[in-house]
Write an enzyme that holds these catalytic residues in place. Structure first.
Site, short mmCIF file in Angstrom:
data_model
loop_
_atom_site.label_atom_id
_atom_site.label_comp_id
_atom_site.label_asym_id
_atom_site.label_seq_id
_atom_site.Cartn_x
_atom_site.Cartn_y
_atom_site.Cartn_z
N THR A 99 -4.36 0.95 -3.24
CA THR A 99 -3.88 -0.30 -1.83
C THR A 99 -4.70 -0.11 -1.15
OG1 THR A 99 -1.47 0.14 -2.91
CG2 THR A 99 -2.10 -0.54 -0.57
N ARG A 102 9.11 -5.02 -10.90
CA ARG A 102 8.84 -3.50 -10.06
C ARG A 102 8.39 -3.87 -8.40
NH1 ARG A 102 4.78 -0.08 -6.85
NH2 ARG A 102 5.49 1.94 -6.54
N ASP A 140 6.11 -0.20 -2.12
CA ASP A 140 6.48 -0.28 -0.97
C ASP A 140 5.35 -0.83 0.17
OD1 ASP A 140 4.03 1.71 -1.15
OD2 ASP A 140 3.77 2.06 0.51
N THR A 168 -0.48 3.97 1.87
CA THR A 168 -0.79 4.02 0.41
C THR A 168 -0.27 5.62 -0.39
OG1 THR A 168 -2.69 4.45 -1.41
CG2 THR A 168 -3.17 4.75 1.05
N GLY A 206 4.49 4.24 -4.28
CA GLY A 206 5.67 3.92 -3.52
C GLY A 206 7.15 3.79 -3.85
#
Ligand code: ASP
Length: 309
Positions: A176, A204, A207, A227, A230
């Site tokens: 991320t 799915r 976060d 990161t 999640g």
């Protein structure tokens, strides 16, 4: 004088020195440097924190190296579903999108949700309708195709396994991207963008697009981009937790970020890292994994581009 600063990340995980070729390491550092330098120049010429974080994340999304935008991982259906969010600490305005496809820069769409809609969070079909209304061009599959990502997907397709970005073993590396900045007026902002997890299914969502979990900004405390795993970051409400520790326990940004990453998130089984900045331009970049692609620069003259511990 007000200090201004920016920090960016390209994911945390099992990044052990020697495991990556020197060429690859150079390529990652170059991509981080480019995003950092351009966004810092923006701040230097009086740009706002929200502009700087959006720019930095856009540049990271355009790189195939990170799991966001162009480099997004494959879902179980061999597609790409991306999530992004942005928040302005000055007024607590926020925008987020989830499960979007074909959009070159998900962070721009998240920003448009914040600035051009009455809402905060748009997902799936509705988010795509919103993009269409704003005349977003859609990239075809070839834009997002990446040999390495496809290989990672082929290895686990048709199984119930789902993996974080190019991990060596399950759950070991997250790609991320994110940025936090403090501008010359002392306003702060955060932005985060991701392709999620390889072979993810059932819609799915991690976060990264969730305000308070993977991304948060409040001038009173801090701006945070996360990161990591999640599911745990959602349950730990990590980004907001850092802010709360500063607000209610009077902690410094470093102490609050460390408390969450080295203690609280570990206690519930999560791993990863975060970048954070406060309104004085102070930066924290803790991670509890082997490494985290990260970089920061401040008007005090400090600059760092690192991968390992
Ligand atoms: N936090 C992201 C997610 O769970 C993954 C990452 O950090 O790469 O979707």
């Amino acid at each position: 004088m007000q200090t201004f600063s920016i920090a960016i990340h390209g994911g945390a995980g099992t990044l052990v020195k020697g495991m990556m070729t020197p060429d690859k390491e150079t390529a990652y550092k170059k991509a981080l440097d480019k995003a950092l330098t351009r966004a810092y120049q923006d701040l230097e010429s009086g740009g706002t924190a929200i502009e700087a974080v959006a720019l930095a994340v856009r540049l990271l999304e355009d790189s195939p190296l990170f799991n966001a935008g162009k480099g997004s991982v494959f879902t179980a259906d061999e597609t790409h579903e991306m999530d992004a969010s942005i928040m302005d600490g000055k007024n607590l305005k926020a925008g987020a999108v989830s499960l979007i496809t074909g959009i070159k820069n998900p962070i721009s769409l998240a920003r448009d949700v914040m600035e051009k809609s009455e809402h905060v969070f748009l997902a799936g079909k509705g988010a795509m309708q919103f993009a269409k209304k704003l005349d977003y061009l859609l990239e075809d599959k070839t834009y997002f195709y990446n040999e390495l990502r496809h290989q990672q997907w082929l290895e686990i397709k048709d199984t119930d396994d789902f993996k974080l970005d190019h991990s060596i073993k399950k759950n070991e590396k997250f790609g991320t991207v994110g940025a936090v900045a403090c501008d010359s007026n002392g306003n702060i902002a955060a932005a985060t963008s991701t392709g999620g997890m390889t072979n993810k299914k059932f819609g799915r969502v991690g976060d990264s697009p969730m305000i308070g979990s993977g991304n948060y900004a409040n001038n009173k405390t801090c701006a945070v981009s996360c990161t990591g795993s999640g599911e745990f970051f959602i349950r730990g409400v990590v980004a907001f937790d850092v802010s709360s520790l500063m607000e209610h326990k009077n902690m410094t940004i470093k102490d609050a970020a460390n408390e969450v990453i080295y203690k609280r998130i570990l206690e519930i089984g999560g791993d990863g890292g975060l970048i954070a900045v406060d309104k004085y331009g102070n930066i924290a970049m803790p991670f509890n994994t082997e490494g985290m692609y990260r970089a920061c620069k401040s008007s005090l003259g400090t600059k760092e581009i690192s991968i390992y511990k």
